[in-house]
Design an enzyme around this catalytic site. Structure first.
Site, PDB file in Angstrom:
ATOM      1  N   CYS A  82       0.813  -1.224   0.000  1.00 58.52           N
ATOM      2  CA  CYS A  82       0.000   0.000   0.000  1.00 58.52           C
ATOM      3  C   CYS A  82       0.846   1.274   0.000  1.00 58.52           C
ATOM      4  O   CYS A  82       0.536   2.231  -0.718  1.00 58.52           O
ATOM      5  CB  CYS A  82      -0.992  -0.005   1.153  1.00 58.52           C
ATOM      6  SG  CYS A  82      -0.286  -0.179   2.795  1.00 58.52           S
TER       7      CYS A  82
ATOM      8  N   ASP B 278      -7.439   5.576  -1.740  1.00 61.64           N
ATOM      9  CA  ASP B 278      -7.109   4.390  -0.957  1.00 61.64           C
ATOM     10  C   ASP B 278      -6.631   3.272  -1.881  1.00 61.64           C
ATOM     11  O   ASP B 278      -7.349   2.883  -2.799  1.00 61.64           O
ATOM     12  CB  ASP B 278      -8.349   3.947  -0.187  1.00 61.64           C
ATOM     13  CG  ASP B 278      -8.068   2.877   0.845  1.00 61.64           C
ATOM     14  OD1 ASP B 278      -6.980   2.262   0.790  1.00 61.64           O
ATOM     15  OD2 ASP B 278      -8.931   2.630   1.698  1.00 61.64           O
TER      16      ASP B 278
ATOM     17  N   HIS C  94      -6.181   0.136  -1.071  1.00 63.32           N
ATOM     18  CA  HIS C  94      -6.500  -1.177  -0.512  1.00 63.32           C
ATOM     19  C   HIS C  94      -7.643  -1.879  -1.227  1.00 63.32           C
ATOM     20  O   HIS C  94      -8.655  -2.259  -0.625  1.00 63.32           O
ATOM     21  CB  HIS C  94      -6.797  -1.049   0.981  1.00 63.32           C
ATOM     22  CG  HIS C  94      -5.645  -0.547   1.780  1.00 63.32           C
ATOM     23  ND1 HIS C  94      -5.449   0.798   2.042  1.00 63.32           N
ATOM     24  CD2 HIS C  94      -4.619  -1.190   2.351  1.00 63.32           C
ATOM     25  CE1 HIS C  94      -4.347   0.945   2.760  1.00 63.32           C
ATOM     26  NE2 HIS C  94      -3.820  -0.245   2.960  1.00 63.32           N
TER      27      HIS C  94
END
Length: 393
Positions: free
Chosen positions: A73, A278, A280
């Site tokens: 990430c 994000d 993820h």
């Protein structure tokens, strides 16, 4: 459907729209009103390159991982902040991505620099393998300082972009060092290597003429990354106003950071909330189609972005800025000086003209990857994010 492979498009219903507030929305130096410019806000967010976990890409190092789910990430956030620098460099801050609209060649050149294959400048493969030199094994989680150091090294091979990358350590930005790094009489490699495009397309905001290129080449476009730690276990609220002001600056590339072991790319704020992309979500690796074109829709976030309270931000971050010209850099310095006068805004870092005498770190700005002094370079690059100096009142 496997939850690990859901795309944001599938989960669109879970994401909140922007709140109905009179507070301005700031996105990478641009100010918007939710009431009158909501479409413009979403288009600006969608136009940022969005890099997420991927699966089924060629094995890293030939025998390593074929997915970065669970560990990549911060690497993806590093890609996003650096991709924004390349977008500003080759397309300009006003450039927008519109679904289904044909983009210019420079856009695909930028995108290809981050595709998941070993020969892309800033691929997950390159970052993971270069990170070994920073003491990080392939598959190990990075902090913002480590990914910044790795991107600096990789940028030396990107002659098309021809960037000057400076990482300001010890909470100090030394203007003399940056000017020495950026001022050069060498021909602009980026201009010479640019793919041919239509004659009415502008190159970095200027017509692609020899005289303009020569003037631009006197200043190598600057990517300035400043790793910071703004507290022990949580962000010191004294820095919140300063952090907000960083998103107001036209040179802003955003911030990489997040929560412990969960990285995000922060692109702005509204009220007391940070706006972020994000990484993820696991998506399949992308390959060119039969006609040789690269499908690009999965590289753009097509829903309202995520938000979180600024107070929840992990104190370990890296702030990024892009100065395409010397005038941009001088303007940035003026803004930083003015920021120190803002009531209630405690400076996150110091801006000085020359290196303070107490600095013991060697000057490595002009070293190249094949420098004979590589050992000294490695000692200078601190790979342990926990070793930041703690900023205090």
């Amino acid at each position: 459907m496997d939850a690990a492979t859901l795309t944001y498009d599938t989960l669109r219903f879970e994401y909140e729209d922007f709140p109905e507030t009179k507070e301005p929305v700031w996105i990478l130096g641009r100010k918007y009103s939710v009431f009158t410019e909501k479409e413009e806000i979403l288009l600006d967010v969608t136009s940022r390159l969005w890099f997420t976990y991927r699966k089924n890409f060629p094995a890293i190092g030939g025998t390593g991982p074929t997915s970065d789910t669970g560990w990549g990430c911060m690497l993806r956030c590093g890609q996003m902040i650096f991709a924004q620098a390349l977008v500003c460099r080759h397309l300009g801050r006003d450039w927008r991505w519109i679904k289904g609209k044909r983009q210019m060649d420079n856009y695909f050149s930028v995108l290809n620099a981050f595709i998941d294959k070993k020969d892309s400048y800033y691929s997950i493969h390159q970052i993971a393998q270069m990170g070994v030199g920073e003491g990080k094994s392939i598959g190990q989680w990075y902090g913002p300082n480590t990914v910044a150091q790795v991107l600096k090294k990789l940028a030396a091979f990107d002659t098309w972009s021809s960037l000057a990358v400076h990482i300001a350590m010890d909470n100090t930005v030394v203007m003399e060092e940056i000017r020495r790094l950026c001022q050069s009489n060498l021909p602009c490699a980026g201009a010479a290597a640019c793919p041919a495009v239509e004659s009415d397309v502008l190159y970095n905001g200027y017509p692609e003429e020899a005289g303009v290129r020569d003037r631009l080449s006197l200043w190598k476009p600057l990517v300035l990354l400043i790793p910071l730690r703004l507290g022990l276990t949580e962000i010191n609220e004294a820095y919140i106003e300063t952090l907000k002001h960083c998103f107001m600056m036209p040179q802003s590339l955003g911030v990489i950071g997040g929560k412990p072991n969960s990285a995000h790319y922060f692109i702005g704020y509204v009220g007391e909330e940070l706006i972020y992309l994000d990484p993820h979500t696991t998506q399949p690796a992308v390959e060119p189609n039969d006609s040789g074109c690269l499908p690009d829709e999965s590289f753009h976030c097509q829903h309202p972005p995520c938000r979180m309270s600024i107070a929840e931000l992990d104190p370990s971050i890296a702030v990024g800025f892009f100065c395409n010209t010397e005038e941009d850099f001088n303007n940035w310095c003026q803004q930083i000086r003015k920021l120190s006068l803002v009531r209630g805004a405690l400076p996150m870092f110091e801006l000085v003209e020359r290196q303070p005498s107490h600095f013991s770190n060697p000057d490595v700005l002009n070293l190249t990857p094949d420098s004979s002094d590589a050992d000294r370079l490695e000692r200078f690059f601190d790979s342990e994010d926990e070793d930041f100096e703690i900023l205090s009142l």
